[in-house]
Design an enzyme around this catalytic site. Structure first.
Site, PDB file in Angstrom:
ATOM      1  N   ASP A   1       7.221   6.047  14.033  1.00  0.00           N
ATOM      2  CA  ASP A   1       8.142   5.046  14.835  1.00  0.00           C
ATOM      3  C   ASP A   1       9.429   4.851  14.750  1.00  0.00           C
ATOM      4  OD1 ASP A   1       7.372   3.810  12.626  1.00  0.00           O
ATOM      5  OD2 ASP A   1       6.020   2.492  13.653  1.00  0.00           O
TER       6      ASP A   1
ATOM      7  N   ASP B   1       0.984   5.403   1.306  1.00  0.00           N
ATOM      8  CA  ASP B   1       0.650   6.608   2.066  1.00  0.00           C
ATOM      9  C   ASP B   1       1.213   7.997   1.676  1.00  0.00           C
ATOM     10  OD1 ASP B   1      -0.852   4.650   3.989  1.00  0.00           O
ATOM     11  OD2 ASP B   1       0.839   4.515   5.076  1.00  0.00           O
TER      12      ASP B   1
ATOM     13  N   ASP C   1       0.923  -1.157   0.123  1.00  0.00           N
ATOM     14  CA  ASP C   1       0.043   0.047   0.023  1.00  0.00           C
ATOM     15  C   ASP C   1       1.026   1.373   0.013  1.00  0.00           C
ATOM     16  OD1 ASP C   1       0.899   0.192   2.788  1.00  0.00           O
ATOM     17  OD2 ASP C   1      -0.794  -0.867   3.319  1.00  0.00           O
TER      18      ASP C   1
END
Length: 428
Positions: free
Chosen positions: A116, A39, A37
């Site tokens: 993160d 982003d 995917d």
């Protein structure tokens, strides 16, 4: 790179907004892998993004983002965010320090530092086709190093799911977890008990259905986290039978990895059936020793195990129902006389249950003769099937009604997807 993410980036850029592809898509492309995917990060607000794309919608409670739909593909677009402490937005934390809500907008650099892991903080800039790296992610990708941005203990407390993400990235991409990042993982794993079970189900699927299930399982146990996700299974796996370790789950995860890596379908239902089988099997064995009816014992065991499991990791009913059916069919594979084999093959879960049976035989749970018989039965013509079923009644001849003969035409087993592990996955 997806043509659709390029459309989103280009439209944002053409309307005067900053537009970057970010995170796993950039990381995977640098690793030479095809991203699952894509982003996008931008300085446009969610409402501004939503107004640019008719095929989009606003979602999210913790932080509003935009999903831009292109048929089955969804491009996720988020506004640059700052750390929870760096703004006047809405911030809410739990007593353990977990961030519950943090609607704080920021700059590109602030957005990078609040991510993160460094390997997930790389940005592809559509304006000049450059890679933007504030956190040393480029070097970490080249070195195969997974490193937390900021203080690891604090970042794990903000979102304990990062422990699972660390395991997943290490297992899937072969990253070595940096020593400072790794240090608090065992200690803080119990914070996962405060994460909603529905969110943990999503993470479990990512861990075990991405082609690195065996390595994920081993790392989860190494960091003492598997017991938090599947405590009933962990307890069951502590036992041995006749001095031998229990191997079924490993066999099932190996099978899942093989299917994923070959591009064949997998389903969460089969995964759940495998992950919870050991406690179910042990419950049934104990009940049978106590003289209980086998069918009733399985129903009770399945209910107890599933109801106990959903307190930790939620299981949608469509998957738990399919898992129960896979379990319930196991005893029927031993009933091979008369009409029973034909009836069993007509069951919608037959193929998934058969694959489950084969794995049980490979793990030494049952006599391989049973699974071998069913393999031959499926491949045999109608006459051979009649003979095989008759032999199960002591060679007493053909007791099937003449009207049920099919003139030697071979019947393939029914299955929702026509393949192993289908188990009713369909488009789920």
């Amino acid at each position: 790179m997806s043509a659709n993410v390029l459309k989103v980036l280009t439209r944002l850029h053409n309307h005067g907004y900053a537009a970057y592809m970010v995170g796993g898509g950039v990381r995977d492309l640098l690793l030479g892998r095809e991203p699952k995917d894509f982003d996008v990060a931008t300085d446009a607000t969610p409402d501004e993004v939503n107004s640019l794309f008719r095929n989009s919608r606003l979602i999210g409670r913790r932080f509003k983002i935009v999903h831009v739909h292109f048929g089955p593909e969804i491009i996720e677009v988020a506004t640059f965010r700052a750390a929870a402490e760096n703004g006047d937005g809405e911030v809410e934390r739990s007593e353990d320090g977990m961030v519950l809500r943090d609607n704080v907008y920021g700059t590109l650099e602030e957005d990078a530092w609040r991510r993160d892991f460094s390997v997930n903080a790389l940005y592809y800039n559509i304006a000049d086709h450059s890679i933007v790296d504030y956190c040393g992610g480029w070097e970490d990708v080249q070195a195969g190093l997974l490193r937390m941005i900021g203080d690891p203990a604090e970042r794990f407390r903000e979102d304990p799911v990062r422990v699972l993400r660390a395991v997943r990235f290490a297992a899937k991409h072969g990253f070595r977890i940096e020593r400072e990042t790794e240090a608090p993982m065992r200690e803080l794993g119990d914070l996962l008990n405060g994460v909603p079970p529905a969110r943990l189900f999503e993470e479990v699927n990512k861990l075990f259905l991405s082609g690195a299930a065996v390595q994920s399982y081993e790392l989860l146990r190494y960091y003492d986290v598997f017991r938090i996700l599947f405590p009933i299974t962990e307890e069951a796996l502590q036992r041995e039978e006749e001095g031998f370790p229990l191997l079924f789950l490993i066999r099932a995860l190996e099978n899942t990895d093989r299917r994923v890596n070959e591009g064949r379908p997998v389903t969460p239902a089969f995964l759940i059936a495998a992950l919870l089988w050991e406690p179910v099997r042990q419950h049934v064995a104990s009940a049978r020793k106590a003289g209980e009816n086998p069918g009733r014992a399985l129903q009770v065991a399945a209910e107890q195990v599933v109801s106990g499991q959903v307190k930790h990791v939620a299981i949608p009913r469509r998957f738990s129902t399919a898992a129960r059916e896979i379990w319930s069919l196991q005893d029927r594979f031993h009933q091979r006389a008369g009409k029973r084999p034909w009836k069993l093959m007509e069951h919608p879960r037959f193929r998934a249950a058969y694959d489950f049976l084969v794995l049980r035989a490979a793990a030494g749970e049952i006599d391989p003769e049973v699974s071998d018989w069913w393999t031959r039965f499926q491949d045999a013509d109608e006459g051979e099937r009649e003979r095989m079923a008759a032999q199960q009644q002591g060679g007493g001849g053909n007791n099937r009604k003449k009207g049920r003969r099919r003139g030697g035409r071979r019947r393939k087993p029914k299955s929702d997807a026509g393949s192993e592990q289908s188990g009713g996955n369909g488009g789920e």
